[in-house]
Design a protein around this motif. Structure first.
Motif, mmCIF file in Angstrom:
data_model
loop_
_atom_site.group_PDB
_atom_site.id
_atom_site.type_symbol
_atom_site.label_atom_id
_atom_site.label_comp_id
_atom_site.label_asym_id
_atom_site.label_seq_id
_atom_site.Cartn_x
_atom_site.Cartn_y
_atom_site.Cartn_z
ATOM 1 N N SER A 5 96.238 36.134 -13.936
ATOM 2 C CA SER A 5 94.833 35.938 -14.281
ATOM 3 C C SER A 5 94.621 35.908 -15.792
ATOM 4 O O SER A 5 93.651 35.330 -16.267
ATOM 5 C CB SER A 5 93.958 37.023 -13.645
ATOM 6 O OG SER A 5 94.263 38.284 -14.197
ATOM 7 N N VAL A 14 92.292 25.087 -12.078
ATOM 8 C CA VAL A 14 92.404 26.145 -11.077
ATOM 9 C C VAL A 14 92.005 25.607 -9.711
ATOM 10 O O VAL A 14 91.365 24.561 -9.598
ATOM 11 C CB VAL A 14 91.545 27.375 -11.446
ATOM 12 C CG1 VAL A 14 92.030 28.025 -12.729
ATOM 13 C CG2 VAL A 14 90.078 27.015 -11.552
ATOM 14 N N SER A 16 90.135 26.910 -6.071
ATOM 15 C CA SER A 16 89.332 27.956 -5.439
ATOM 16 C C SER A 16 88.725 27.391 -4.168
ATOM 17 O O SER A 16 88.110 26.314 -4.205
ATOM 18 C CB SER A 16 88.224 28.428 -6.386
ATOM 19 O OG SER A 16 87.413 29.402 -5.758
ATOM 20 N N TYR A 20 89.499 21.839 -6.543
ATOM 21 C CA TYR A 20 90.098 22.026 -7.862
ATOM 22 C C TYR A 20 88.987 22.012 -8.902
ATOM 23 O O TYR A 20 88.000 21.292 -8.761
ATOM 24 C CB TYR A 20 91.109 20.914 -8.161
ATOM 25 C CG TYR A 20 92.344 21.015 -7.318
ATOM 26 C CD1 TYR A 20 93.418 21.796 -7.721
ATOM 27 C CD2 TYR A 20 92.424 20.347 -6.106
ATOM 28 C CE1 TYR A 20 94.557 21.893 -6.935
ATOM 29 C CE2 TYR A 20 93.563 20.444 -5.318
ATOM 30 C CZ TYR A 20 94.614 21.213 -5.738
ATOM 31 O OH TYR A 20 95.735 21.322 -4.964
ATOM 32 N N LEU A 33 83.103 26.768 -14.560
ATOM 33 C CA LEU A 33 83.996 25.709 -14.105
ATOM 34 C C LEU A 33 83.219 24.434 -13.807
ATOM 35 O O LEU A 33 82.028 24.484 -13.532
ATOM 36 C CB LEU A 33 84.672 26.138 -12.789
ATOM 37 C CG LEU A 33 85.239 27.527 -12.692
ATOM 38 C CD1 LEU A 33 85.404 27.924 -11.236
ATOM 39 C CD2 LEU A 33 86.567 27.562 -13.380
ATOM 40 N N ARG A 74 82.736 31.340 -11.112
ATOM 41 C CA ARG A 74 83.667 32.040 -10.227
ATOM 42 C C ARG A 74 84.244 33.239 -10.977
ATOM 43 O O ARG A 74 84.287 33.266 -12.197
ATOM 44 C CB ARG A 74 84.837 31.141 -9.811
ATOM 45 C CG ARG A 74 84.474 30.008 -8.891
ATOM 46 C CD ARG A 74 84.288 30.527 -7.467
ATOM 47 N NE ARG A 74 84.153 29.442 -6.529
ATOM 48 C CZ ARG A 74 83.008 28.915 -6.139
ATOM 49 N NH1 ARG A 74 81.885 29.366 -6.641
ATOM 50 N NH2 ARG A 74 82.973 27.944 -5.263
ATOM 51 N N SER A 78 89.255 35.110 -7.993
ATOM 52 C CA SER A 78 89.061 34.231 -6.834
ATOM 53 C C SER A 78 89.691 32.856 -7.014
ATOM 54 O O SER A 78 89.515 31.996 -6.163
ATOM 55 C CB SER A 78 87.566 34.074 -6.546
ATOM 56 O OG SER A 78 86.951 33.315 -7.561
ATOM 57 N N VAL A 79 90.410 32.630 -8.113
ATOM 58 C CA VAL A 79 91.007 31.316 -8.359
ATOM 59 C C VAL A 79 92.515 31.429 -8.524
ATOM 60 O O VAL A 79 93.037 32.487 -8.852
ATOM 61 C CB VAL A 79 90.392 30.635 -9.610
ATOM 62 C CG1 VAL A 79 88.893 30.435 -9.450
ATOM 63 C CG2 VAL A 79 90.696 31.403 -10.876
ATOM 64 N N GLN A 80 93.193 30.300 -8.286
ATOM 65 C CA GLN A 80 94.638 30.213 -8.494
ATOM 66 C C GLN A 80 94.895 29.230 -9.630
ATOM 67 O O GLN A 80 94.331 28.137 -9.656
ATOM 68 C CB GLN A 80 95.339 29.686 -7.246
ATOM 69 C CG GLN A 80 95.378 30.647 -6.100
ATOM 70 C CD GLN A 80 96.095 29.990 -4.939
ATOM 71 O OE1 GLN A 80 95.633 29.015 -4.384
ATOM 72 N NE2 GLN A 80 97.250 30.544 -4.592
ATOM 73 N N SER A 116 79.824 32.948 -5.580
ATOM 74 C CA SER A 116 80.961 32.891 -4.669
ATOM 75 C C SER A 116 80.565 32.064 -3.458
ATOM 76 O O SER A 116 79.389 31.925 -3.156
ATOM 77 C CB SER A 116 81.376 34.294 -4.218
ATOM 78 O OG SER A 116 80.408 34.827 -3.346
#
Length: 134
Positions: A5, A14, A16, A20, A33, A74, A78-80, A116
């Motif tokens: 993170s 990212v 979520s 993307y 975002l 966000r 909660s994101v990658q 969210s």
């Protein structure tokens, strides 16, 4: 040792939920975002077309994407992380985002940022903002 993170900063790409995003700004644990949308989706006034060199090296799985300059919010958790975008692409998105915020203020509409997906399903919002400052 840095956690994953901590690597998410401005210019990060990212993932979520099922979408993307490009990170426009980060303040501690919160991100602003803008989503990527496919070319098959209806066109919005602030959609930015992307060239192949904008998408090269970003880690995105598709080449038929546009950025929709609409602010979303966000939490970092909660994101990658997917990849990094060029700073020139982020600058173009910021410019379009500023223009969208001005257009919305002229229309008398406040920008509702979703905190969210869970709150979106409940009909709640993360609060209204009148400006995004970079």
């Amino acid at each position: 040792m840095l956690s994953l993170s901590d690597t998410i900063t401005e210019n990060s790409i990212v993932f979520s939920g099922s979408q993307y995003f490009i990170v426009i700004a980060r303040e501690r644990e919160n991100l602003v975002l803008c989503p990527f949308v496919t070319d098959s989706e209806p066109h919005h006034r602030r959609d930015l077309a992307l060239a192949w060199f904008d998408l090269a090296g970003t880690g995105l799985p598709r080449a038929d994407l546009r950025v929709r300059a609409i602010p979303w919010r966000r939490r970092v958790r909660s994101v990658q992380f997917v990849g990094i975008a060029e700073t020139t692409m982020t600058a173009r998105v910021k410019k379009a985002l500023r223009a969208e915020m001005v257009a919305r203020s002229c229309e008398g509409v406040t920008s509702r940022l979703l905190h969210s997906p869970r709150e979106a399903r409940r009909g709640k919002s993360g609060g209204s903002i009148r400006a995004v400052v970079f």
